[in-house]
Write a protein that holds these residues in place. Structure first.
Motif, mmCIF file in Angstrom:
data_model
loop_
_atom_site.group_PDB
_atom_site.id
_atom_site.type_symbol
_atom_site.label_atom_id
_atom_site.label_comp_id
_atom_site.label_asym_id
_atom_site.label_seq_id
_atom_site.Cartn_x
_atom_site.Cartn_y
_atom_site.Cartn_z
ATOM 1 N N ASP A 21 0.848 -1.193 0.000
ATOM 2 C CA ASP A 21 0.000 0.000 0.000
ATOM 3 C C ASP A 21 0.889 1.250 0.000
ATOM 4 O O ASP A 21 2.118 1.151 0.037
ATOM 5 C CB ASP A 21 -0.898 -0.009 1.245
ATOM 6 C CG ASP A 21 -2.114 0.898 1.078
ATOM 7 O OD1 ASP A 21 -2.249 1.526 0.004
ATOM 8 O OD2 ASP A 21 -2.915 0.987 2.027
ATOM 9 N N GLU A 22 0.247 2.394 -0.019
ATOM 10 C CA GLU A 22 0.953 3.667 0.088
ATOM 11 C C GLU A 22 0.297 4.525 1.143
ATOM 12 O O GLU A 22 -0.907 4.423 1.387
ATOM 13 C CB GLU A 22 0.967 4.397 -1.264
ATOM 14 C CG GLU A 22 1.870 3.748 -2.293
ATOM 15 C CD GLU A 22 1.941 4.553 -3.583
ATOM 16 O OE1 GLU A 22 1.023 5.379 -3.813
ATOM 17 O OE2 GLU A 22 2.898 4.361 -4.347
ATOM 18 N N LEU A 23 1.089 5.363 1.769
ATOM 19 C CA LEU A 23 0.619 6.199 2.867
ATOM 20 C C LEU A 23 0.999 7.649 2.572
ATOM 21 O O LEU A 23 2.174 7.959 2.388
ATOM 22 C CB LEU A 23 1.281 5.725 4.173
ATOM 23 C CG LEU A 23 0.611 6.039 5.499
ATOM 24 C CD1 LEU A 23 -0.782 5.412 5.563
ATOM 25 C CD2 LEU A 23 1.461 5.511 6.639
ATOM 26 N N VAL A 79 7.326 2.007 5.374
ATOM 27 C CA VAL A 79 6.660 1.813 6.664
ATOM 28 C C VAL A 79 6.236 0.349 6.748
ATOM 29 O O VAL A 79 5.594 -0.176 5.838
ATOM 30 C CB VAL A 79 5.428 2.733 6.805
ATOM 31 C CG1 VAL A 79 4.714 2.479 8.135
ATOM 32 C CG2 VAL A 79 5.833 4.198 6.701
ATOM 33 N N VAL A 80 6.596 -0.290 7.844
ATOM 34 C CA VAL A 80 6.293 -1.717 8.019
ATOM 35 C C VAL A 80 5.784 -1.949 9.445
ATOM 36 O O VAL A 80 6.137 -1.198 10.361
ATOM 37 C CB VAL A 80 7.562 -2.576 7.736
ATOM 38 C CG1 VAL A 80 8.671 -2.275 8.729
ATOM 39 C CG2 VAL A 80 7.244 -4.052 7.706
ATOM 40 N N VAL A 109 17.195 1.937 9.841
ATOM 41 C CA VAL A 109 16.060 1.137 10.310
ATOM 42 C C VAL A 109 15.653 1.650 11.684
ATOM 43 O O VAL A 109 16.442 1.630 12.627
ATOM 44 C CB VAL A 109 16.431 -0.366 10.381
ATOM 45 C CG1 VAL A 109 15.216 -1.187 10.802
ATOM 46 C CG2 VAL A 109 16.976 -0.845 9.034
ATOM 47 N N VAL A 110 14.409 2.123 11.784
ATOM 48 C CA VAL A 110 13.909 2.691 13.046
ATOM 49 C C VAL A 110 12.902 1.719 13.651
ATOM 50 O O VAL A 110 11.814 1.512 13.108
ATOM 51 C CB VAL A 110 13.258 4.069 12.828
ATOM 52 C CG1 VAL A 110 12.957 4.723 14.173
ATOM 53 C CG2 VAL A 110 14.152 4.967 11.983
ATOM 54 N N LYS A 111 13.294 1.134 14.779
ATOM 55 C CA LYS A 111 12.466 0.125 15.451
ATOM 56 C C LYS A 111 11.992 0.672 16.794
ATOM 57 O O LYS A 111 12.762 1.305 17.520
ATOM 58 C CB LYS A 111 13.277 -1.159 15.632
ATOM 59 C CG LYS A 111 12.503 -2.331 16.228
ATOM 60 C CD LYS A 111 13.319 -3.600 16.137
ATOM 61 C CE LYS A 111 12.687 -4.736 16.935
ATOM 62 N NZ LYS A 111 11.296 -5.007 16.510
ATOM 63 N N ASP A 112 10.746 0.434 17.122
ATOM 64 C CA ASP A 112 10.158 0.978 18.354
ATOM 65 C C ASP A 112 10.932 0.532 19.589
ATOM 66 O O ASP A 112 11.236 1.337 20.467
ATOM 67 C CB ASP A 112 8.689 0.537 18.462
ATOM 68 C CG ASP A 112 7.956 1.297 19.556
ATOM 69 O OD1 ASP A 112 8.373 2.433 19.861
ATOM 70 O OD2 ASP A 112 6.985 0.756 20.114
ATOM 71 N N LYS A 124 5.532 0.991 11.905
ATOM 72 C CA LYS A 124 4.287 1.751 11.816
ATOM 73 C C LYS A 124 3.984 2.530 13.095
ATOM 74 O O LYS A 124 3.535 3.672 13.048
ATOM 75 C CB LYS A 124 3.138 0.795 11.491
ATOM 76 C CG LYS A 124 1.861 1.502 11.060
ATOM 77 C CD LYS A 124 0.815 0.515 10.583
ATOM 78 C CE LYS A 124 -0.425 1.256 10.087
ATOM 79 N NZ LYS A 124 -1.456 0.318 9.594
ATOM 80 N N ALA A 125 4.239 1.920 14.246
ATOM 81 C CA ALA A 125 3.971 2.588 15.529
ATOM 82 C C ALA A 125 4.813 3.849 15.680
ATOM 83 O O ALA A 125 4.336 4.886 16.157
ATOM 84 C CB ALA A 125 4.249 1.624 16.680
ATOM 85 N N VAL A 126 6.067 3.759 15.245
ATOM 86 C CA VAL A 126 6.970 4.920 15.307
ATOM 87 C C VAL A 126 6.499 5.998 14.337
ATOM 88 O O VAL A 126 6.483 7.194 14.667
ATOM 89 C CB VAL A 126 8.424 4.507 14.974
ATOM 90 C CG1 VAL A 126 9.352 5.711 15.042
ATOM 91 C CG2 VAL A 126 8.902 3.418 15.931
ATOM 92 N N TRP A 127 6.104 5.578 13.134
ATOM 93 C CA TRP A 127 5.640 6.528 12.126
ATOM 94 C C TRP A 127 4.395 7.288 12.597
ATOM 95 O O TRP A 127 4.289 8.501 12.439
ATOM 96 C CB TRP A 127 5.340 5.792 10.825
ATOM 97 C CG TRP A 127 4.709 6.661 9.781
ATOM 98 C CD1 TRP A 127 3.412 6.651 9.359
ATOM 99 C CD2 TRP A 127 5.353 7.697 9.026
ATOM 100 N NE1 TRP A 127 3.206 7.598 8.406
ATOM 101 C CE2 TRP A 127 4.383 8.263 8.182
ATOM 102 C CE3 TRP A 127 6.653 8.196 8.993
ATOM 103 C CZ2 TRP A 127 4.659 9.303 7.306
ATOM 104 C CZ3 TRP A 127 6.935 9.234 8.117
ATOM 105 C CH2 TRP A 127 5.956 9.775 7.294
#
Length: 204
Positions: A15-17, A124-125, A152-155, A194-197
Motif C-alpha cells: 500500500d501507500e501512505l 513503513v512496516v 532502520v527505526v524500530k520501536d 508503523k507505531a513509530v511513524w
C-alpha cells in the motif's frame, strides 16, 4: 503528493501512505542548518598550540637591551624564537556549537522524511524482527528493498534483531529517540515501524 511505501510482513509493497501536507511546505534550509549544527558538534576540537604565556622559560632577557648591534628581545618565549609560543594558533577552547531550536530540529526531520518519500525510499512496516539473529536474514531485507543503505527505526530494539543488523555496513538500527534529521538525510532509505511513524505524524 509524496507517499511512504507500506510493506507487508514479507517486506513487499502492499500500500501507500500519504505524508501530511505540511511536510511539503517546509524549507530545505531547516535541514541545512541542522546538519551544519550536528557536524559542528561532532568536531574533535583537538588542535591546540601554546601561546607565549603558556610555553616554559623566558625568565631572563636573552641579551642586553643595548650594545650588541641587534634588535631588542625581552623573552625567548616570543613567537620570533624557535621554541617560543605560537602567534594566533588553534586552541581547543574554541566553541563550535551552533544553536538550533527545537521547532527547527523538528522541521529538519520532517523535510528529510519528505525528501526520502519523494525518491520512493521511505518504507513503513508493521514490525522489523529478525528472530534468527543472523546477519544474512537482515541483509535479505535490504536486498528486497533494492536500496544502497538504510536507516532502520524500530520501536524497541531486541537482542536478536540488533545482532542481525550490527555487522551490516549498509544498515543502521536505531530506536525513535535516536532518530534525527542528520541520520535521516545521510542514508539512502529509511525503514520505519508503523507505531513509530504514527507517533511522528501525531507529534507533527
Amino acid at each position: 503528493m509524496s507517499k511512504a511505501i507500506v510493506l507487508n510482513e514479507k517486506f513487499e509493497k502492499s500500500d501507500e501512505l500519504a505524508l501530511p501536507e505540511s511536510f511539503a511546505q517546509i524549507s530545505p534550509h531547516n535541514l541545512y542548518l541542522y546538519v551544519k549544527s550536528y557536524a559542528a558538534e561532532m568536531r574533535a576540537n583537538s588542535a591546540h598550540t601554546k601561546n607565549r604565556s603558556a610555553v616554559s622559560g623566558g625568565g631572563k632577557k636573552p641579551w642586553p637591551q643595548k650594545g650588541r648591534g641587534g634588535a631588542r628581545a625581552g623573552s625567548i618565549r616570543s613567537p620570533l624564537f624557535v621554541g617560543g609560543g605560537v602567534a594566533f594558533g588553534p586552541t581547543n577552547r574554541k566553541n563550535y556549537t551552533q544553536k538550533v531550536n527545537k521547532k527547527q530540529k523538528r522541521l529538519a526531520l520532517e523535510y528529510a522524511l519528505f525528501e526520502k518519500a519523494q525518491n520512493g525510499n521511505l518504507f513503513v512496516v508493521d514490525s522489523v524482527n529478525v528472530e534468527s539473529g543472523k546477519t544474512k536474514d537482515a541483509a535479505a531485507i535490504l536486498k528486497k528493498l533494492n536500496v544502497r543503505d538504510a536507516l532502520v527505526v524500530k520501536d524497541l530494539v531486541d537482542e536478536k534483531t540488533y545482532m542481525a543488523f550490527r555487522n551490516l555496513p549498509n544498515a543502521y538500527l536505531i530506536e525513535p529517540n535516536e532518530l534525527n534529521a542528520y541520520l535521516a538525510a545521510a542514508y539512502n532509505a529509511i525503514v520505519i515501524e508503523k507505531a513509530v511513524w504514527e507517533n511522528l505524524v501525531k507529534e507533527g
